[in-house]
Write an enzyme that holds these catalytic residues in place. Structure first.
Site, PDB file in Angstrom:
ATOM      1  N   LEU A 171      27.663  36.826  47.411  1.00 33.67           N
ATOM      2  CA  LEU A 171      28.737  36.870  46.419  1.00 33.67           C
ATOM      3  C   LEU A 171      28.171  37.319  45.072  1.00 33.67           C
ATOM      4  CD1 LEU A 171      30.675  33.597  47.361  1.00 33.67           C
ATOM      5  CD2 LEU A 171      31.012  35.909  48.215  1.00 33.67           C
ATOM      6  N   ARG A 220      18.031  20.148  32.184  1.00 32.82           N
ATOM      7  CA  ARG A 220      16.772  19.743  32.822  1.00 32.82           C
ATOM      8  C   ARG A 220      15.606  20.305  32.009  1.00 32.82           C
ATOM      9  NH1 ARG A 220      17.457  20.528  39.404  1.00 32.82           N
ATOM     10  NH2 ARG A 220      19.641  19.887  39.518  1.00 32.82           N
ATOM     11  N   GLU A 267      26.811  24.068  51.299  1.00 36.31           N
ATOM     12  CA  GLU A 267      25.983  23.033  51.933  1.00 36.31           C
ATOM     13  C   GLU A 267      26.399  21.655  51.448  1.00 36.31           C
ATOM     14  OE1 GLU A 267      21.978  22.201  51.000  1.00 36.31           O
ATOM     15  OE2 GLU A 267      22.120  22.802  48.907  1.00 36.31           O
ATOM     16  N   ARG A 272      22.516  12.789  49.633  1.00 35.19           N
ATOM     17  CA  ARG A 272      21.647  11.969  48.785  1.00 35.19           C
ATOM     18  C   ARG A 272      22.185  11.930  47.365  1.00 35.19           C
ATOM     19  NH1 ARG A 272      19.524  16.118  45.681  1.00 35.19           N
ATOM     20  NH2 ARG A 272      19.273  18.070  46.801  1.00 35.19           N
ATOM     21  N   HIS A 325      29.033  27.952  40.767  1.00 35.50           N
ATOM     22  CA  HIS A 325      28.617  26.876  41.684  1.00 35.50           C
ATOM     23  C   HIS A 325      29.408  25.625  41.296  1.00 35.50           C
ATOM     24  CE1 HIS A 325      25.543  24.406  43.997  1.00 35.50           C
ATOM     25  NE2 HIS A 325      26.224  23.497  43.308  1.00 35.50           N
ATOM     26  N   LYS A 329      21.992  23.593  57.654  1.00 31.16           N
ATOM     27  CA  LYS A 329      23.177  24.163  56.996  1.00 31.16           C
ATOM     28  C   LYS A 329      24.115  24.833  57.998  1.00 31.16           C
ATOM     29  CE  LYS A 329      20.851  24.846  52.630  1.00 31.16           C
ATOM     30  NZ  LYS A 329      20.254  25.786  51.696  1.00 31.16           N
ATOM     31  N   GLU A 345      24.761  35.310  55.210  1.00 30.14           N
ATOM     32  CA  GLU A 345      26.149  35.260  54.761  1.00 30.14           C
ATOM     33  C   GLU A 345      26.392  36.337  53.713  1.00 30.14           C
ATOM     34  OE1 GLU A 345      26.438  31.053  53.818  1.00 30.14           O
ATOM     35  OE2 GLU A 345      25.917  31.384  51.731  1.00 30.14           O
ATOM     36  N   GLU A 353      28.630  21.202  48.181  1.00 29.47           N
ATOM     37  CA  GLU A 353      28.448  22.330  47.266  1.00 29.47           C
ATOM     38  C   GLU A 353      29.270  23.538  47.731  1.00 29.47           C
ATOM     39  OE1 GLU A 353      24.066  21.418  45.413  1.00 29.47           O
ATOM     40  OE2 GLU A 353      24.177  22.984  46.943  1.00 29.47           O
TER      41      GLU A 353
HETATM   42  P1  ADP Z   1      20.093  18.893  43.286  1.00 28.98           P
HETATM   43  O1  ADP Z   1      20.713  19.620  44.442  1.00 28.98           O
HETATM   44  O2  ADP Z   1      20.174  17.412  43.282  1.00 28.98           O
HETATM   45  O3  ADP Z   1      20.360  19.541  41.995  1.00 28.98           O
HETATM   46  P2  ADP Z   1      17.846  20.324  43.823  1.00 28.98           P
HETATM   47  O4  ADP Z   1      18.371  21.052  45.010  1.00 28.98           O
HETATM   48  O5  ADP Z   1      17.614  21.032  42.540  1.00 28.98           O
HETATM   49  O6  ADP Z   1      18.634  19.019  43.549  1.00 28.98           O
HETATM   50  O7  ADP Z   1      16.524  19.658  44.382  1.00 28.98           O
HETATM   51  C1  ADP Z   1      15.917  18.598  43.776  1.00 28.98           C
HETATM   52  C2  ADP Z   1      14.806  19.143  42.936  1.00 28.98           C
HETATM   53  O8  ADP Z   1      14.092  18.078  42.396  1.00 28.98           O
HETATM   54  C3  ADP Z   1      13.839  19.950  43.756  1.00 28.98           C
HETATM   55  O9  ADP Z   1      13.450  21.070  42.996  1.00 28.98           O
HETATM   56  C4  ADP Z   1      12.675  19.009  43.970  1.00 28.98           C
HETATM   57  O10 ADP Z   1      11.470  19.682  44.135  1.00 28.98           O
HETATM   58  C5  ADP Z   1      12.728  18.210  42.701  1.00 28.98           C
HETATM   59  N1  ADP Z   1      12.229  16.862  42.795  1.00 28.98           N
HETATM   60  C6  ADP Z   1      12.104  16.115  43.881  1.00 28.98           C
HETATM   61  N2  ADP Z   1      11.655  14.895  43.591  1.00 28.98           N
HETATM   62  C7  ADP Z   1      11.485  14.870  42.237  1.00 28.98           C
HETATM   63  C8  ADP Z   1      11.055  13.876  41.300  1.00 28.98           C
HETATM   64  N3  ADP Z   1      10.712  12.662  41.690  1.00 28.98           N
HETATM   65  N4  ADP Z   1      11.023  14.194  39.984  1.00 28.98           N
HETATM   66  C9  ADP Z   1      11.387  15.412  39.582  1.00 28.98           C
HETATM   67  N5  ADP Z   1      11.802  16.379  40.423  1.00 28.98           N
HETATM   68  C10 ADP Z   1      11.849  16.126  41.724  1.00 28.98           C
HETATM   69  P1  ADP Z   2      19.682  25.123  48.373  1.00 30.92           P
HETATM   70  O1  ADP Z   2      19.569  24.286  49.595  1.00 30.92           O
HETATM   71  O2  ADP Z   2      18.432  25.853  48.058  1.00 30.92           O
HETATM   72  O3  ADP Z   2      20.265  24.367  47.230  1.00 30.92           O
HETATM   73  P2  ADP Z   2      22.264  26.499  48.513  1.00 30.92           P
HETATM   74  O4  ADP Z   2      22.912  27.023  49.747  1.00 30.92           O
HETATM   75  O5  ADP Z   2      22.850  25.295  47.901  1.00 30.92           O
HETATM   76  O6  ADP Z   2      20.719  26.293  48.781  1.00 30.92           O
HETATM   77  O7  ADP Z   2      22.276  27.676  47.440  1.00 30.92           O
HETATM   78  C1  ADP Z   2      21.610  27.555  46.206  1.00 30.92           C
HETATM   79  C2  ADP Z   2      22.146  28.618  45.246  1.00 30.92           C
HETATM   80  O8  ADP Z   2      21.922  29.930  45.780  1.00 30.92           O
HETATM   81  C3  ADP Z   2      23.640  28.556  44.982  1.00 30.92           C
HETATM   82  O9  ADP Z   2      23.984  27.620  44.010  1.00 30.92           O
HETATM   83  C4  ADP Z   2      23.926  29.981  44.547  1.00 30.92           C
HETATM   84  O10 ADP Z   2      23.563  30.202  43.207  1.00 30.92           O
HETATM   85  C5  ADP Z   2      22.990  30.786  45.433  1.00 30.92           C
HETATM   86  N1  ADP Z   2      23.709  31.218  46.664  1.00 30.92           N
HETATM   87  C6  ADP Z   2      23.751  30.560  47.838  1.00 30.92           C
HETATM   88  N2  ADP Z   2      24.516  31.224  48.738  1.00 30.92           N
HETATM   89  C7  ADP Z   2      24.963  32.336  48.103  1.00 30.92           C
HETATM   90  C8  ADP Z   2      25.795  33.452  48.482  1.00 30.92           C
HETATM   91  N3  ADP Z   2      26.285  33.555  49.710  1.00 30.92           N
HETATM   92  N4  ADP Z   2      26.035  34.407  47.551  1.00 30.92           N
HETATM   93  C9  ADP Z   2      25.531  34.328  46.302  1.00 30.92           C
HETATM   94  N5  ADP Z   2      24.735  33.327  45.889  1.00 30.92           N
HETATM   95  C10 ADP Z   2      24.448  32.336  46.766  1.00 30.92           C
HETATM   96 MG    MG Z   3      22.175  23.493  47.116  1.00 33.11          MG
END
Ligand code: ADP
Ligand code: ADP
Ligand code: MG
Length: 459
Positions: A212, A344, A296, A300, A217, A126, A209, A284
Site C-alpha cells: 500500500l 519513543r 497482524e 501482548r 497505521h 501472521k 501482499e 493492527e
Molecule cells: P509494538 O508493536 O508494541 O509497538 P514493536 O513491534 O515496536 O512493539 O516491538 C517492540 C519493540 O520493543 C521491538 O523493537 C523490541 O526489540 C523492543 N523491545 C523489546 N523489549 C524491550 C525492552 N525491555 N525495552 C525496550 N525495548 C524493547
Molecule cells: P511487524 O510484525 O514487523 O510489526 P506489521 O505487519 O505489523 O509487521 O507491519 C509493520 C509496518 O510495516 C506497518 O505498520 C506498515 O507501516 C508496514 N506495512 C506492513 N504491511 C504493509 C503493506 N502491505 N503495505 C505497506 N506497508 C506495510
Molecule cells: Mg506490527
C-alpha cells in the site's frame, strides 16, 4: 495444562517480571499499587538497573546477551520456583509472544499473564491470524490470505499486481520485509527476506501482499476476560514510523468514519469471543482509501499502551493482572477524554540511524501537568549495547491534539540526555511539520521527509 480461570478468585501474591528496562518498571509499579510483591530478573549487564532496585526480590539469570538471560525460558522458570512466585508477566518483546514459554509457565504451576498458548500460536503466525479473522469479515491486505492454494509466491505476486511487499510470517519489528516493484526483483528480494526472517526468529516462512502506497497505521486495543467480555479501548494512530518501526503514536486516531469503526468493533468483538481470546491484545490495520486492512495481531502489552491509558484513564497492566487472576474486566464503558501522544526516545546516532550505547553523563527528564515519563534512566547509567536502544517514552495528555503537540514540544525541549546520542532532535523536527500537525501523516511520511532533508544537504 491451562488453569481453571473460573475457579480463581484471589489476586496473585508475588509476580515475577520476565523483562527489563522501562516496561519492567512499569509492571513493578502496577503490582505495588495492587499490593503484589515483585520479583525482578536481570542479566549481568543489568545488575545496577532500576527495575532490580525497585523490585522486592531480584535474581540474576545469566550473562548479558539476551539468549543467555531474558530469552532463557528454563532459567526464568527456575527463578520463579526459587522465589515462590505465583505468576509471570512477560512485558513486551523477549518471551512475550512465545507460546512455548506460556505453556512452560502453566505446566510448572505459574500463571502466565497473557493469552492462552493456543491464542499466541494462532496470532504469532501472521498467515494463520489472517485466515482466522477473515470468516468474521475482518479483511486483510489483498493477496495475503491466498496461501492455501498451490500457487508460488511469484504467481501470487503476479495475481496481486506490483508493487508487492514480501513479509515474514513470524518476525516482528519490521524485519523480513521487502518491497518488490517488478517480477524480476522477486527472487533476490525473497532470498533477502527469508534470510532476515530466519535470523530474526529462526523461521524463514514469508508471504506476499499488496504494497500500500499511502496507508495510515491504525490499531485497536482490546481487553477480554474469561467470561466472554470484550472491551475495545479505541484506536491508536501509529503512522509515524521509520524502517517499519513506530516512533510516535497517538490516541484517539482522528478523522476515521464512525460508522466504519462501529462495524469493525462489532466484528472484532465477535471474533475474539468466538476464538476465546483472554487478555490484552492489539489488532493492527492499515487504513487507505476508506478501507481497513488487517495486518497482524499482537497478543501482548504494546509499547504504546500508555496513550490509550491516558485518554481512557485506565491501567492496562492492572487489568491484565486482574484478568489473569480470574476476575471479570473491572472497566465498563470507560469515557474517552482529550488527546495523548507518545514519543519513543531511542539511543541512536541521528545521522547513521545505528544504536549509540554509552554512559549517560547528564540527565534531565521533563515533567509537569499532563507529562508522563516511562523510563528507567539515571545519571551514570551505562546504556548497554546488548538490548533494544529504545530507552525512554515521553507521553503527554492534553485537552486537544494541538495542546498535546505543544506540550510534547516543551517536554522534548526540556529533555537533556548527554553522553549518548538520541533521536530527540528528530522528534522535535517531526512534530513541527505541517503534514504532522494537519493530520496528513501516512506510514511513508517520515521516509519522504528524511529523504527530502538529505537531498537538500547533498545538493
Ligand atoms: P509494538 O508493536 O508494541 O509497538 P514493536 O513491534 O515496536 O512493539 O516491538 C517492540 C519493540 O520493543 C521491538 O523493537 C523490541 O526489540 C523492543 N523491545 C523489546 N523489549 C524491550 C525492552 N525491555 N525495552 C525496550 N525495548 C524493547
Ligand atoms: P511487524 O510484525 O514487523 O510489526 P506489521 O505487519 O505489523 O509487521 O507491519 C509493520 C509496518 O510495516 C506497518 O505498520 C506498515 O507501516 C508496514 N506495512 C506492513 N504491511 C504493509 C503493506 N502491505 N503495505 C505497506 N506497508 C506495510
Ligand atoms: Mg506490527
Amino acid at each position: 495444562m491451562q488453569p481453571n480461570y473460573l475457579q480463581l478468585t484471589q489476586m496473585f501474591k508475588r509476580i515475577l517480571v520476565a523483562n527489563r528496562g522501562e516496561i519492567a518498571l512499569r509492571i513493578i509499579r502496577a503490582c505495588h499499587e495492587l499490593n503484589i510483591e515483585t520479583v525482578a530478573v536481570y542479566s549481568i549487564a543489568d545488575r545496577d538497573a532500576e527495575h532490580v532496585r525497585c523490585a522486592d526480590h531480584a535474581i540474576c539469570i545469566g550473562e548479558s546477551a539476551p539468549s543467555k538471560s531474558y530469552l532463557n525460558a528454563s532459567v526464568i522458570i527456575s527463578a520463579a520456583e526459587l522465589v515462590g512466585a505465583d505468576a509471570i508477566h512477560p512485558g513486551y518483546g523477549f518471551l512475550a509472544e512465545n507460546a512455548l514459554f506460556a505453556e512452560m509457565c502453566e505446566a510448572s504451576g505459574f500463571h502466565f499473564i497473557g493469552p492462552k498458548p493456543e491464542s499466541i500460536s494462532l496470532m504469532g503466525d501472521k498467515i494463520s491470524a489472517i485466515k482466522a479473522l477473515k470468516p468474521f469479515g475482518i479483511e486483510p491486505v489483498p493477496g495475503s490470505s491466498d496461501f492455501d492454494s498451490d500457487k508460488s509466491l511469484a504467481q501470487c505476486a503476479d495475481a496481486i499486481g506490483y508493487p508487492v511487499l514480501i513479509k515474514s510470517a513470524f518476525a516482528g519489528g519490521g524485519r523480513g520485509m521487502r518491497i518488490v516493484t517488478s517480477a524480476k526483483e522477486l527472487p533476490q528480494a525473497m532470498k533477502e527476506a527469508e534470510l532476515e526472517a530466519e535470523h530474526a526468529c529462526q523461521n524463514r516462512t514469508v508471504y506476499v501482499e499488496k504494497y500500500l502506497e499511502s496507508p495510515r497505521h491504525i490499531e485497536f486495543q482490546v481487553l477480554s476476560d474469561a467470561f466472554g467480555n470484550v472491551l475495545i479501548l479505541g484506536e491508536r494512530d501509529c503512522s509515524i514510523q521509520r524502517r517499519y518501526q513506530k516512533i510516535i503514536e497517538e490516541a484517539p486516531a482522528l478523522n476515521l468514519p464512525d460508522d466504519q469503526l462501529k462495524t469493525l468493533h462489532g466484528k472484532i468483538t465477535k471474533a475474539l469471543q468466538s476464538l476465546s481470546y483472554i487478555g490484552a491484545g492489539t489488532l493492527e490495520f492499515l487504513y487507505q482509501d476508506g478501507h481497513f486492512y488487517f495486518i497482524e495481531m499482537n497478543t501482548r502489552l504494546q509499547v504504546e499502551h500508555p496513550v490509550t491509558e491516558e485518554i481512557f484513564d485506565v491501567d492496562i497492566v492492572k487489568e491484565q493482572i486482574n484478568i489473569a487472576s480470574g476476575h471479570t474486566l473491572s472497566i465498563i464503558n470507560p469515557k474517552q477524554n482529550g488527546h495523548a501522544i507518545e514519543c519513543r526516545i531511542v539511543a541512536e546516532d541521528p545521522v547513521k540511524g545505528i544504536p549509540s550505547p554509552g554512559v549517560i553523563t547528564q540527565l534531565r527528564l521533563p515533567g509537569g501537568p499532563g507529562v508522563r515519563i516511562e523510563s528507567d534512566l539515571y545519571q551514570g547509567q551505562m546504556v548497554s549495547p546488548y538490548y533494544d536502544p529504545m530507552i525512554c517514552k515521553i507521553v503527554v495528555h492534553a485537552k486537544t491534539r494541538d495542546d498535546a503537540i505543544k506540550r510534547m514540544q516543551c517536554a522534548l525541549s526540556h529533555l537533556l540526555i548527554e553522553g549518548i546520542s538520541t533521536n530527540r532532535e528528530a522528534l522535535i523536527d517531526i512534530i513541527q511539520q505541517s503534514w504532522y500537525k494537519n493530520l496528513k501523516s501516512t506510514t511513508h511520511s517520515l521516509n519522504l521527509h528524511f529523504k527530502a532533508a538529505k537531498d537538500v544537504i547533498s545538493s
